[in-house]
Design a protein around this motif. Structure first.
Motif, PDB file in Angstrom:
ATOM      1  N   PHE A  51       0.809  -1.216   0.000  1.00  8.66           N
ATOM      2  CA  PHE A  51       0.000   0.000   0.000  1.00  8.66           C
ATOM      3  C   PHE A  51       0.846   1.271   0.000  1.00  8.66           C
ATOM      4  O   PHE A  51       0.292   2.371  -0.049  1.00  8.66           O
ATOM      5  CB  PHE A  51      -0.899   0.031   1.240  1.00  8.66           C
ATOM      6  CG  PHE A  51      -1.964  -1.021   1.268  1.00  8.66           C
ATOM      7  CD1 PHE A  51      -3.199  -0.801   0.691  1.00  8.66           C
ATOM      8  CD2 PHE A  51      -1.730  -2.247   1.876  1.00  8.66           C
ATOM      9  CE1 PHE A  51      -4.186  -1.768   0.734  1.00  8.66           C
ATOM     10  CE2 PHE A  51      -2.714  -3.211   1.923  1.00  8.66           C
ATOM     11  CZ  PHE A  51      -3.940  -2.980   1.341  1.00  8.66           C
ATOM     12  N   ASP A  75      -1.707   6.750  -2.518  1.00  6.80           N
ATOM     13  CA  ASP A  75      -2.627   7.211  -1.485  1.00  6.80           C
ATOM     14  C   ASP A  75      -4.076   7.093  -1.938  1.00  6.80           C
ATOM     15  O   ASP A  75      -4.992   7.110  -1.118  1.00  6.80           O
ATOM     16  CB  ASP A  75      -2.322   8.654  -1.069  1.00  6.80           C
ATOM     17  CG  ASP A  75      -2.432   9.624  -2.231  1.00  6.80           C
ATOM     18  OD1 ASP A  75      -2.649   9.158  -3.368  1.00  6.80           O
ATOM     19  OD2 ASP A  75      -2.304  10.843  -2.010  1.00  6.80           O
ATOM     20  N   THR A 102      -7.878   6.108   6.950  1.00  7.20           N
ATOM     21  CA  THR A 102      -8.094   5.245   5.782  1.00  7.20           C
ATOM     22  C   THR A 102      -9.582   5.191   5.471  1.00  7.20           C
ATOM     23  O   THR A 102     -10.405   5.047   6.379  1.00  7.20           O
ATOM     24  CB  THR A 102      -7.567   3.826   6.043  1.00  7.20           C
ATOM     25  OG1 THR A 102      -6.165   3.899   6.308  1.00  7.20           O
ATOM     26  CG2 THR A 102      -7.818   2.927   4.839  1.00  7.20           C
ATOM     27  N   ARG A 129      -4.909   7.047   2.996  1.00 10.79           N
ATOM     28  CA  ARG A 129      -5.246   6.011   2.022  1.00 10.79           C
ATOM     29  C   ARG A 129      -6.740   6.083   1.703  1.00 10.79           C
ATOM     30  O   ARG A 129      -7.569   6.167   2.609  1.00 10.79           O
ATOM     31  CB  ARG A 129      -4.946   4.606   2.558  1.00 10.79           C
ATOM     32  CG  ARG A 129      -3.486   4.321   2.837  1.00 10.79           C
ATOM     33  CD  ARG A 129      -2.727   4.014   1.546  1.00 10.79           C
ATOM     34  NE  ARG A 129      -1.355   3.643   1.861  1.00 10.79           N
ATOM     35  CZ  ARG A 129      -0.369   4.511   2.041  1.00 10.79           C
ATOM     36  NH1 ARG A 129      -0.636   5.813   1.951  1.00 10.79           N
ATOM     37  NH2 ARG A 129       0.857   4.094   2.325  1.00 10.79           N
TER      38      ARG A 129
END
Length: 719
Positions: A22, A26, A656, A687
């Motif tokens: 990951f 983003d 996130t 993210r």
């Protein structure tokens, strides 16, 4: 919580080992055909962190025979640290959970670069900077310090303690699941409060309310037990007069028997002296014996008169007992009637509550249809012609009238039942002591019967022995044959001694009966003290029940949860307006209205509600009056505000965001609105992951995670 790396194998559709990095993006979309395994990546994250996904048993393990276990390793950054969770579920065995923290001696906090809304650079609190490459490898191969506890449960608790999130809170805060973005705004005001309560985790207050109710019911049972003991004591105290009377009668019998025994002792002594002075003692003995027998005769005569009085009393007691039993039967019948009336009242009340909700819903639908101005019916989606509008309104009004008639009829019946219940309870209250009276009269009949039997036995014994002897003594004294008779005591000495012994035995037994009767009278004082103590305990229990009832009200939906919702709404409104300002270029704002006036103008009070008012260039309007694009921006802003408030209430940060909003269910314009909304909030998150299976949307995202399903299971490729 910011994802860094996800590794999984043998998990759902992922048979072979798959690794997802990951750190290279983003914002990315997870794309692939339906059933390829897109959502399984999210399941892997929640299962690793919380042991929960769409499934929780061995069905998580890939069905291929060669797969022995489901394994997921998830590395993430949170609050200046990097953690790794490894969860393994071997087939046929228990789950193994390991929790670790990276301990490589490097500074904990660097600043990662991002972009602000206006295209500038922003600084996000992010524990490590991956922009220079190679950092992921150093993390994976770094020194990991174990945080695993002794048991799986304790380890899970530590993970949730560090994250300050549980599974439900994490999913509600970080995941925008398909069809859920508008779930809050589209509901009725009452349903909105329920949804908000669930999102804020206020269900625990219902658990508190249930616990308070259980404790209150337990104390009420203690109160009922105390009432039962007080009633038992009252029953015994009601026997005070019969007990005292019985003691008095037994003491009189004892005095009489003692006198007879003393007479017999004197007669026996005279017999013993007869050998020395037969002639002189003969007449004296007979006269003494006659005097004693005369006293017995008088006592027996008094007992016969007592039996007559007792017979009158027992008849009166039996009559009172019959009346008490009739009253007990009457009270039982009244209690059955009251129970039946209460059941009928509860049934009608429940039916009216349902009718009220249905009528409110019909009223809302009628208002919605009357206010509709478009070409489509807001209720059924058909073309909204004037004929369709009028026919539908007539149907809804007819249905509302029919329910209203039923509601009013039930209301009238409820009023009648309330009066009946009050009348039953008044009659029951007047008869509340009938059970105790029945017991008192029953005991009185029993005790009077026993007294009559005792006195009758005494009379029978006198008739067979005492009266016969008195006649013999008087005949001897009249004939002056006591010289010959005087010789008889010597022969009858043994018989006199046996008679005295029998009298002494009778006196001893009667002494025991007197002692028992006296004890039954004396214990009444102790019972009065015990009753006073029980009444004090009962008063304290009543106060405690009142306190727990207050707690039940406080823990109920209109108590603390309502206050918490009132406190949370301004924060949600503020965050939603901040997001809506960016999504609409400052043209729209939202306001939550928690109280509104009743349609009945005669009412001065306000009703509880949760309406959504939206302001734009045209003024303030209800949520339902806005178009699809405008409504979607409002939905997105409110849903994201709810997520942020939920995370902050748990002491966590929302870093996130996962969106599974179903692009395929929207037209091109709707999909474009969603992409614009995502880009508008992109700078707020470290993210953002968006799930889609539409090929035409892949190019709208800088990075995409392609998920494919092959003969060897699902695979992942980052493009």
């Amino acid at each position: 919580m910011i994802p860094i790396q996800l590794k999984l194998s043998g998990f759902l559709s992922y048979r072979e080992a798959v690794e997802l990095d990951f750190t290279a993006f983003d914002l990315a979309c997870i794309s692939g055909p339906n059933g390829a395994g897109k959502s399984s990546l999210l399941d892997a994250i929640t299962w690793a962190l919380f042991g929960q996904a769409r499934k929780r048993d061995e069905s998580l393990i890939n069905s291929h025979s060669g797969v022995k276990a489901a394994e997921v390793s998830f590395t993430f950054a949170y609050e200046e640290n990097i953690y790794r969770v490894q969860r393994t579920l071997p087939r046929g065995k228990t789950t193994v959970l390991e929790f670790q923290i990276l301990d490589d001696g490097q500074p904990a906090l660097n600043k990662a670069k991002g972009r602000t809304k206006d295209g500038g650079r922003r600084t996000t609190d992010y524990p490590f900077d991956f922009s220079q490459g190679g950092r992921l490898s150093s993390i994976v191969n770094g020194h990991w310090r174990p945080l695993t506890e002794r048991t799986l449960r304790e380890t899970q608790a530590r993970i949730e303690q560090i994250l300050r999130l549980d599974y439900e809170t994490f999913v509600n805060a970080s995941f925008f699941l398909q069809g859920k973005a508008d779930q809050f705004a589209q509901q009725s005001p009452g349903k909105r409060k329920e949804i908000l309560s669930n999102i804020l985790g206020l269900e625990i207050w219902e658990t508190y309310r249930e616990r308070a109710a259980e404790r209150r019911k337990s104390i009420e049972r203690e109160l009922d037990a105390a009432d039962g003991r007080i009633q038992e004591i009252d029953t015994e105290l009601g026997e005070e007069e019969p007990r005292k009377q019985k003691l008095k009668d037994l003491e009189a019998q004892l005095r009489q028997l003692s006198a007879v025994r003393k007479t017999q002792e004197t007669a026996l002594e005279n017999l013993r002296k007869a050998a020395a002075s037969q002639l002189a003692a003969g007449k004296a003995r007979l006269e003494e014996e006659r005097r004693g027998l005369k006293e017995q005769e008088k006592a027996i005569s008094d007992q016969a008169a007592t039996i007559s009085e007792l017979t009158v009393q027992i008849e009166s007691a039996k009559k009172s007992l019959a009346e008490a039993e009739e009253n007990v039967a009457k009270r039982n019948e009244l209690e059955e009637n009251r129970s039946a009336a209460r059941e009928g009242h509860a049934k009608l009340k429940a039916e009216n509550e349902l009718l009220k909700a249905q009528m409110d819903e019909l009223r809302a639908r009628i208002d919605q249809l009357e206010a509709a101005e478009g070409a489509t019916c807001p209720l059924c989606g058909q073309s909204l012609s004037e004929e369709h509008r009028q026919s539908t309104l007539k149907q809804l009004n007819d249905e509302g009238k029919e329910k209203g008639d039923r509601f009013r009829a039930n209301k009238s019946s409820l009023d009648d039942l309330v009066k009946q219940i009050a009348d039953f309870e008044a009659q029951i209250t007047r008869l509340e002591n009938v059970e105790r009276k029945r017991l008192v009269y029953s005991n009185s009949v029993t005790q009077l019967t026993e007294r009559i039997e005792t006195l009758s036995n005494s009379i029978k014994n006198w008739a067979t022995t005492g009266a016969k002897r008195l006649k013999e003594v008087e005949t001897i004294l009249a004939s002056e044959k006591y010289v010959v008779e005087a010789q008889k005591p010597i022969a009858n000495l043994d018989e006199a001694e046996r008679t005295l012994f029998d009298l002494q035995e009778q006196e001893n037994r009667l002494n025991q009966e007197v002692g028992a009767a006296r004890q039954k009278v004396t214990v009444l004082d102790d019972l009065r003290v015990r009753k006073a103590r029980l009444e004090a305990e009962r008063a304290e229990l009543g106060l405690t029940i009142g306190r727990f009832k207050s707690l039940e009200r406080a823990f109920g939906k209109d108590g603390v949860p309502a206050l918490l919702i009132e406190q949370a709404l301004p924060q949600i409104e503020s965050k939603a307006n901040d997001l809506l300002d960016r999504l609409s270029d400052g043209t729209m704002s939202v306001r939550f209205v928690t109280q509104a006036a009743y349609k009945d103008k005669n009412r001065d009070d306000l009703r509880e509600t949760l309406d959504i008012q939206i302001s734009d260039g045209a003024g303030a309007r209800e949520y339902e009056m806005f178009s699809g694009g405008e409504a979607y921006r409002v939905n997105f802003a409110i849903r994201l505000a709810l997520s942020e408030v939920l995370a902050q209430r748990r002491g966590a940060r929302l870093q996130t965001l996962v969106i599974d909003e179903g692009f395929g269910s929207q037209d091109a314009q709707g999909r474009q609105r969603l992409i614009e909304a995502i880009n508008a909030v992109r700078s707020d998150f470290a993210r953002i992951l968006v799930i889609t299976h539409l090929d035409e949307l892949k190019d709208a995202f800088p990075t995409r995670i392609e998920v494919e399903k092959t003969d060897h299971g699902s695979t992942v490729r980052v493009i």
